[in-house]
Design a protein around this motif. Structure first.
Motif, short mmCIF file in Angstrom:
data_model
loop_
_atom_site.label_atom_id
_atom_site.label_comp_id
_atom_site.label_asym_id
_atom_site.label_seq_id
_atom_site.Cartn_x
_atom_site.Cartn_y
_atom_site.Cartn_z
N PHE A 192 0.83 -1.20 0.00
CA PHE A 192 0.00 0.00 0.00
C PHE A 192 0.87 1.26 0.00
N VAL A 193 1.96 1.22 0.76
CA VAL A 193 2.89 2.36 0.76
C VAL A 193 3.47 2.57 -0.63
N LEU A 194 3.89 1.46 -1.26
CA LEU A 194 4.45 1.55 -2.61
C LEU A 194 3.42 2.08 -3.60
N ALA A 195 2.18 1.61 -3.48
CA ALA A 195 1.11 2.10 -4.37
C ALA A 195 0.90 3.60 -4.18
N ASN A 196 0.89 4.06 -2.94
CA ASN A 196 0.69 5.49 -2.68
C ASN A 196 1.84 6.32 -3.22
N VAL A 197 3.07 5.83 -3.05
CA VAL A 197 4.24 6.56 -3.56
C VAL A 197 4.16 6.68 -5.09
N LEU A 198 3.85 5.57 -5.76
CA LEU A 198 3.76 5.61 -7.22
C LEU A 198 2.61 6.50 -7.67
N PHE A 199 1.47 6.40 -6.99
CA PHE A 199 0.29 7.20 -7.33
C PHE A 199 0.61 8.68 -7.28
N TRP A 200 1.18 9.13 -6.15
CA TRP A 200 1.43 10.56 -5.99
C TRP A 200 2.66 11.03 -6.76
N THR A 201 3.63 10.16 -6.96
CA THR A 201 4.78 10.54 -7.79
C THR A 201 4.33 10.81 -9.22
N ALA A 202 3.49 9.92 -9.75
CA ALA A 202 2.97 10.12 -11.10
C ALA A 202 2.10 11.36 -11.16
N TRP A 203 1.21 11.52 -10.19
CA TRP A 203 0.27 12.65 -10.18
C TRP A 203 1.01 13.98 -10.13
N ILE A 204 1.98 14.10 -9.22
CA ILE A 204 2.67 15.37 -9.05
C ILE A 204 3.60 15.65 -10.22
N ASN A 205 4.28 14.63 -10.74
CA ASN A 205 5.17 14.87 -11.88
C ASN A 205 4.40 15.35 -13.10
N LEU A 206 3.23 14.78 -13.33
CA LEU A 206 2.44 15.26 -14.46
C LEU A 206 1.99 16.70 -14.24
N GLN A 207 1.57 17.03 -13.00
CA GLN A 207 1.17 18.41 -12.72
C GLN A 207 2.33 19.38 -12.92
N LEU A 208 3.53 18.98 -12.45
CA LEU A 208 4.71 19.83 -12.64
C LEU A 208 5.02 20.03 -14.11
N GLY A 209 4.95 18.93 -14.87
CA GLY A 209 5.24 19.04 -16.30
C GLY A 209 4.24 19.94 -17.01
N LEU A 210 2.96 19.75 -16.72
CA LEU A 210 1.92 20.57 -17.36
C LEU A 210 2.04 22.03 -16.96
N PHE A 211 2.27 22.27 -15.66
CA PHE A 211 2.37 23.65 -15.18
C PHE A 211 3.55 24.37 -15.83
N ASN A 212 4.69 23.69 -15.92
CA ASN A 212 5.87 24.33 -16.49
C ASN A 212 5.77 24.53 -18.00
N CYS A 213 4.78 23.87 -18.62
CA CYS A 213 4.57 24.09 -20.06
C CYS A 213 3.68 25.30 -20.35
N ILE A 214 3.15 25.92 -19.31
CA ILE A 214 2.33 27.12 -19.54
C ILE A 214 3.20 28.18 -20.21
N PRO A 215 2.75 28.76 -21.33
CA PRO A 215 3.58 29.73 -22.07
C PRO A 215 3.62 31.10 -21.40
#
Length: 598
Positions: free
Chosen positions: A519-542
């Motif tokens: 469950f810990v591993l699932a949570n780490v993967l879940f939030w790592t994926a979620w936050i990395n995508l948010q960071l990538g999308l946010f930094n792509c704002i022109p």
């Protein structure tokens, strides 16, 4: 006290203490302060980046793909922000999603990020920041751009950013393509980490998680038999009156087949409690025929008798009203004479029931359908499921103070192809009241596991998101919106396998040796994926100083340099500033517009 006020107070206190230490020269030179923001600088790691940058052709090809992805996201985010800002101006609605605090990635302050997930969220954020800025540093060396320093940015003690500080002179000497690849490398890394984390989550990790047997309890209504028996959120009901229960259906059947008022209930397969049942109104629709309103923090409304006969279970209530479309119901709020059936807020104009003679726009209680008694929404839904468009049925309904029978030719229900009666706002329960002789709110554990790619055989036909689960991108989309699941028609937000829901699942297969670590591993993967995508999308704002703004500037320079103008810099500045200001205005409207305009 509002958690946001606590955070602001802590930030102010930290700023005062940190600036006091700096003024006394007690902080090392590598630590620099700007109010509550702290940057920690280091020159370490440059040798490792030099070694890693060896295969330059590979990294340039890798970053060229990232530039293409970033350009697509930039254009998409520009039009998405514009559309969202225009929609906010046209129809400003304050919702939980657009509350300003929910734009902050701070567990416990953001309504969708629980404090219990803070370690996993912070770890995901650290991973995202390291790979993002590491990508910039790596491409700096690939493009022969010198690095002055690297480090992290802290908001007090919370990491909110990282940085690579290129040498300005060296950066100016690099060609435009090299600078663009360097700016795009960070978001490219974030997107790659997202893909890897989701692949691991949807594959071996979620595959090692199954649904535990029993009825998962999300909570118990105040004053109900379950609450009085100390059954609450996080519990699993595994047996009723000695009968094992595996899901909601078997639980309801076990309760219905047990006439005794006191019933033994096994919880979590460990303890047995006795529940003294009574019939409680746990939900109500405004304007219901009984005029009963369920209010939070008020004493529960109990149904005591029907037509003088004492009732304390749902089964006894249904037996008492089986042949009485109009019943006298005694409650703790007094006696009511009400039609007992499926309550709808109004008869649809020009619908089949209205065409059969029922008054349009009036509320209605359907008490009979096709010769069968209807006592609840569930009864009416079940009977309609067995019809086809064009069928003619006799419908008994109470409306405008009288009970009438209508001969209705059913229309077509576009959602399921069954017959359509033509009523709007069909309320759950009986006559606009939700009754329970137990009082729990069940948690759809199997549904959430299925939405993460788990093979549990859960029926998702009634869920808006069920059609997108056949592909990796579809699963990723669903996983990203699960923390906001209630917005999409699910009963609860799912921020991961929190301590409140872990009891609803079991670990199975080869990874069972890890126990709760899965469950810990699932949570780490879940939030790592979620936050990395948010960071990538946010930094792509022109918009400057984001990576998207820098990439946009390089692209504009490349286009304008081909125009027959003597000095392209004013044109580049005008275009980039206009786009950046537009994006900033759209973002401000999205965050603060609903509160200011509504």
């Amino acid at each position: 006290m509002n958690p946001l006020l606590w955070v602001l107070g802590g930030v102010l206190l930290y700023s005062v203490i940190a600036l006091s230490l700096q003024s006394r020269g007690l902080l090392p030179s590598s630590v620099r302060l700007q109010g509550p923001l702290t940057t920690i600088h280091t020159k370490r790691g440059r040798a490792f980046l030099n070694w890693l940058a060896g295969p330059k052709r590979f990294w340039r090809a890798y970053s060229n793909v990232g530039v293409g992805v970033a350009l697509v996201v930039m254009v998409g985010s520009f039009f998405l922000f514009l559309q969202a800002a225009i929609a906010t101006v046209q129809s400003p609605q304050v919702t939980q999603v657009n509350q300003p605090r929910n734009f902050l990635v701070i567990p416990g302050v953001n309504d969708f990020l629980p404090l219990s997930m803070a370690p996993e969220i912070v770890l995901g954020l650290l991973v995202g920041l390291v790979v993002h800025e590491g990508g910039h540093g790596l491409l700096c060396r690939v493009e022969d751009i010198d690095i002055e320093s690297m480090g992290v940015v802290l908001l007090t003690i919370l990491p909110i950013g990282a940085f690579v500080e290129p040498n300005e002179e060296s950066q100016r000497k690099a060609d435009r393509g090299g600078r663009t690849r360097m700016f795009a490398a960070g978001v490219t890394n974030n997107f790659v980490v997202t893909i890897v984390a989701f692949a691991l989550l949807f594959g071996p990790v979620v595959g090692a998680i199954g649904v535990a047997p029993g009825v998962a309890v999300a909570g118990a209504y105040d004053g109900t038999p379950a609450a009085e028996a100390d059954i609450g959120g996080g519990d699993r009901i595994t047996a009723v009156a000695g009968m094992p229960v595996s899901n909601d259906s078997t639980f309801d059947d076990a309760l219905a087949s047990t006439p005794d008022r006191a019933v033994d209930v096994e919880v979590n397969g460990e303890r047995t409690v006795q529940v003294e049942r009574s019939l409680v109104v746990v939900g109500s629709v405004q304007g219901n025929p009984a005029g009963i309103t369920v209010q939070q923090d008020a004493d529960p409304v109990r149904v005591l008798a029907v037509n003088g006969t004492e009732v304390y279970t749902q089964a006894a209530f249904e037996d008492a009203v089986a042949d009485r479309p109009l019943a006298r119901i005694e409650t703790t709020e007094g006696e009511r004479v009400v039609p007992v059936g499926a309550y709808a807020v109004e008869v649809a104009p020009d619908g089949p029931l209205a065409e059969a003679g029922a008054p349009e726009n009036a509320s209605v209680v359907v008490t009979g359908f096709g010769g069968e008694r209807v006592t609840s929404r569930a009864d009416l839904t079940r009977l309609l499921d067995g019809t086809a468009p064009g069928d003619t049925v006799e419908v008994q309904a109470y409306t405008e103070g009288s009970l009438s029978t209508y001969t209705v030719t059913l229309g077509t229900n576009e959602q399921d192809g069954n017959g359509l009666l033509g009523v709007l706002g069909l309320a759950q329960g009986t006559s606009g009241l939700v009754l329970s002789d137990f009082g729990i709110q069940s948690y759809p554990a199997a549904t959430y596991l299925a939405l993460l790619g788990g093979d549990v055989g859960s029926d998702l036909s009634g869920i808006q998101l069920s059609g997108v689960l056949d592909s990796f991108l579809g699963l990723a989309y669903v996983a990203l919106i699960l923390p906001l699941a209630s917005v999409f028609g699910l009963p609860y937000n799912f921020p991961g396998f929190t301590p409140e829901v872990v009891n609803f699942y079991v670990v199975q297969g080869p990874l069972a040796v890890l126990g709760g670590g899965v469950f810990v591993l699932a949570n780490v993967l879940f939030w790592t994926a979620w936050i990395n995508l948010q960071l990538g999308l946010f930094n792509c704002i022109p918009g400057y100083p984001l990576d998207g703004g820098r990439i946009m500037r390089a692209c504009v320079e490349a286009v304008v340099s081909r125009l027959p103008v003597n000095d392209p810099r004013p044109i580049v500045r005008t275009i980039t500033t206009s786009i950046g200001v537009t994006m900033l205005a759209a973002l401000v409207l999205m965050v603060f517009g609903p509160q200011l305009l509504s």
